[in-house]
Motif scaffolding. Structure first.
Motif, PDB file in Angstrom:
ATOM      1  N   GLU A   1       0.834  -1.194   0.000  1.00  0.00           N
ATOM      2  CA  GLU A   1       0.000   0.000   0.000  1.00  0.00           C
ATOM      3  C   GLU A   1       0.876   1.254   0.000  1.00  0.00           C
ATOM      4  N   GLY A   2       0.518   2.207  -0.852  1.00  0.00           N
ATOM      5  CA  GLY A   2       1.234   3.478  -0.925  1.00  0.00           C
ATOM      6  C   GLY A   2       2.308   3.540  -1.985  1.00  0.00           C
ATOM      7  N   ASP A   3       2.732   2.391  -2.507  1.00  0.00           N
ATOM      8  CA  ASP A   3       3.755   2.401  -3.552  1.00  0.00           C
ATOM      9  C   ASP A   3       3.263   3.137  -4.791  1.00  0.00           C
ATOM     10  N   VAL A   4       4.152   3.904  -5.406  1.00  0.00           N
ATOM     11  CA  VAL A   4       3.842   4.615  -6.643  1.00  0.00           C
ATOM     12  C   VAL A   4       4.773   4.085  -7.720  1.00  0.00           C
ATOM     13  N   HIS A   5       4.203   3.724  -8.860  1.00  0.00           N
ATOM     14  CA  HIS A   5       4.966   3.174  -9.987  1.00  0.00           C
ATOM     15  C   HIS A   5       4.804   4.086 -11.191  1.00  0.00           C
ATOM     16  N   GLU A   6       5.915   4.612 -11.687  1.00  0.00           N
ATOM     17  CA  GLU A   6       5.884   5.410 -12.915  1.00  0.00           C
ATOM     18  C   GLU A   6       5.728   4.451 -14.088  1.00  0.00           C
ATOM     19  N   LEU A   7       4.859   4.797 -15.025  1.00  0.00           N
ATOM     20  CA  LEU A   7       4.528   3.889 -16.126  1.00  0.00           C
ATOM     21  C   LEU A   7       5.145   4.279 -17.458  1.00  0.00           C
ATOM     22  N   GLY A   8       5.834   5.400 -17.501  1.00  0.00           N
ATOM     23  CA  GLY A   8       6.422   5.835 -18.759  1.00  0.00           C
ATOM     24  C   GLY A   8       5.571   6.895 -19.426  1.00  0.00           C
ATOM     25  N   SER A   9       5.948   7.250 -20.645  1.00  0.00           N
ATOM     26  CA  SER A   9       5.232   8.312 -21.350  1.00  0.00           C
ATOM     27  C   SER A   9       5.007   7.925 -22.806  1.00  0.00           C
ATOM     28  N   THR A  10       3.966   8.505 -23.358  1.00  0.00           N
ATOM     29  CA  THR A  10       3.583   8.254 -24.753  1.00  0.00           C
ATOM     30  C   THR A  10       3.100   9.567 -25.346  1.00  0.00           C
ATOM     31  N   ARG A  11       3.678   9.963 -26.475  1.00  0.00           N
ATOM     32  CA  ARG A  11       3.242  11.174 -27.178  1.00  0.00           C
ATOM     33  C   ARG A  11       2.244  10.769 -28.265  1.00  0.00           C
ATOM     34  N   LEU A  12       1.108  11.469 -28.305  1.00  0.00           N
ATOM     35  CA  LEU A  12       0.079  11.187 -29.315  1.00  0.00           C
ATOM     36  C   LEU A  12       0.172  12.176 -30.464  1.00  0.00           C
ATOM     37  N   THR A  13       0.073  11.663 -31.668  1.00  0.00           N
ATOM     38  CA  THR A  13       0.067  12.493 -32.872  1.00  0.00           C
ATOM     39  C   THR A  13      -1.356  12.613 -33.400  1.00  0.00           C
ATOM     40  N   SER A  14      -1.556  13.529 -34.326  1.00  0.00           N
ATOM     41  CA  SER A  14      -2.852  13.632 -35.016  1.00  0.00           C
ATOM     42  C   SER A  14      -3.210  12.309 -35.665  1.00  0.00           C
ATOM     43  N   GLU A  15      -2.223  11.663 -36.273  1.00  0.00           N
ATOM     44  CA  GLU A  15      -2.464  10.383 -36.943  1.00  0.00           C
ATOM     45  C   GLU A  15      -2.913   9.314 -35.955  1.00  0.00           C
ATOM     46  N   ASP A  16      -2.300   9.289 -34.771  1.00  0.00           N
ATOM     47  CA  ASP A  16      -2.720   8.341 -33.733  1.00  0.00           C
ATOM     48  C   ASP A  16      -4.177   8.574 -33.353  1.00  0.00           C
ATOM     49  N   ILE A  17      -4.513   9.827 -33.117  1.00  0.00           N
ATOM     50  CA  ILE A  17      -5.853  10.196 -32.664  1.00  0.00           C
ATOM     51  C   ILE A  17      -6.898   9.848 -33.716  1.00  0.00           C
ATOM     52  N   ILE A  18      -6.637  10.217 -34.954  1.00  0.00           N
ATOM     53  CA  ILE A  18      -7.586   9.956 -36.039  1.00  0.00           C
ATOM     54  C   ILE A  18      -7.694   8.461 -36.305  1.00  0.00           C
ATOM     55  N   GLY A  19      -6.568   7.749 -36.294  1.00  0.00           N
ATOM     56  CA  GLY A  19      -6.582   6.304 -36.533  1.00  0.00           C
ATOM     57  C   GLY A  19      -7.401   5.559 -35.496  1.00  0.00           C
ATOM     58  N   TYR A  20      -7.232   5.900 -34.225  1.00  0.00           N
ATOM     59  CA  TYR A  20      -8.025   5.262 -33.181  1.00  0.00           C
ATOM     60  C   TYR A  20      -9.504   5.596 -33.377  1.00  0.00           C
ATOM     61  N   ALA A  21      -9.786   6.853 -33.633  1.00  0.00           N
ATOM     62  CA  ALA A  21     -11.180   7.282 -33.776  1.00  0.00           C
ATOM     63  C   ALA A  21     -11.868   6.589 -34.950  1.00  0.00           C
ATOM     64  N   ARG A  22     -11.157   6.404 -36.043  1.00  0.00           N
ATOM     65  CA  ARG A  22     -11.767   5.715 -37.200  1.00  0.00           C
ATOM     66  C   ARG A  22     -12.311   4.342 -36.793  1.00  0.00           C
ATOM     67  N   SER A  23     -11.551   3.640 -35.986  1.00  0.00           N
ATOM     68  CA  SER A  23     -11.947   2.283 -35.609  1.00  0.00           C
ATOM     69  C   SER A  23     -12.891   2.231 -34.418  1.00  0.00           C
ATOM     70  N   TRP A  24     -12.720   3.117 -33.438  1.00  0.00           N
ATOM     71  CA  TRP A  24     -13.368   2.890 -32.150  1.00  0.00           C
ATOM     72  C   TRP A  24     -14.249   4.015 -31.624  1.00  0.00           C
ATOM     73  N   ASP A  25     -14.063   5.238 -32.080  1.00  0.00           N
ATOM     74  CA  ASP A  25     -14.861   6.350 -31.542  1.00  0.00           C
ATOM     75  C   ASP A  25     -14.958   7.445 -32.600  1.00  0.00           C
ATOM     76  N   PRO A  26     -15.748   7.194 -33.661  1.00  0.00           N
ATOM     77  CA  PRO A  26     -15.750   8.093 -34.816  1.00  0.00           C
ATOM     78  C   PRO A  26     -16.553   9.384 -34.641  1.00  0.00           C
ATOM     79  N   MET A  27     -16.354  10.051 -33.525  1.00  0.00           N
ATOM     80  CA  MET A  27     -16.967  11.368 -33.355  1.00  0.00           C
ATOM     81  C   MET A  27     -16.196  12.376 -34.209  1.00  0.00           C
ATOM     82  N   PRO A  28     -16.890  13.348 -34.811  1.00  0.00           N
ATOM     83  CA  PRO A  28     -16.217  14.296 -35.713  1.00  0.00           C
ATOM     84  C   PRO A  28     -15.043  15.037 -35.080  1.00  0.00           C
ATOM     85  N   PHE A  29     -15.112  15.372 -33.793  1.00  0.00           N
ATOM     86  CA  PHE A  29     -14.010  16.115 -33.164  1.00  0.00           C
ATOM     87  C   PHE A  29     -12.797  15.234 -32.874  1.00  0.00           C
TER      88      PHE A  29
END
Length: 157
Positions: free
Chosen positions: A9-37
């Protein structure tokens, strides 16, 4: 390999970092959440977000990937009871860097299954400015260190 005993209890674990691009965002949305924004930067400018934003589910999937790679893949994890309090706290935009962390909120032996423990994590992510963008709680099952294992959690040969 990490076992139940490796998550006090209380331990904190850093998980790393990930940078998202426009292409990442649009690609995910095409398949899973195709809201216009999530799909069209021009249309997104007229949305309440004022520009392209990642799906909250995309944000959660990215952070879950960090959680698995950093902690769960090399562990005795035996599954999850699910997620609670999933929150999308701030829009994630192209170029944002998601920095995940998992905090052990509680850990206890399973009440009915010997050799198993439950660990409740608060899993969070901030952007590169330190602003919180995502939070959820989850409770996972982990095997305990085998009786014949040493203090480091590795079985003696």
């Amino acid at each position: 390999m990490r076992h139940f005993e490796n998550f006090p209890e209380g331990d904190v674990h850093e998980l790393g970092s990930t940078r998202l691009t426009s292409e990442d965002i649009i690609g995910y949305a095409r398949s899973w959440d195709p809201m216009p924004f999530h799909l069209d930067p021009v249309v997104a400018r007229t949305s309440p977000f004022g520009g392209l934003v990642a799906s909250g589910w995309h944000t959660g999937a990215v952070v879950m990937g960090q959680f698995v790679r950093a902690l769960l893949a090399d562990s005795s994890c035996q599954g999850s009871y699910g997620m609670d309090e999933v929150r999308f706290l701030r829009p994630v935009r192209p170029g944002d860097e998601l920095r995940g962390r998992a905090t052990v909120e509680a850990a206890a032996p399973h009440p009915r299954r010997p050799g198993i423990g439950t660990v409740r994590f608060v899993v969070e992510a901030d952007n590169q400015r330190g602003e919180p963008v995502y939070r959820m709680r989850t409770r996972l099952l982990f095997g305990c260190v085998p009786a014949e294992a040493g203090a480091g959690g590795t079985a003696r040969v």
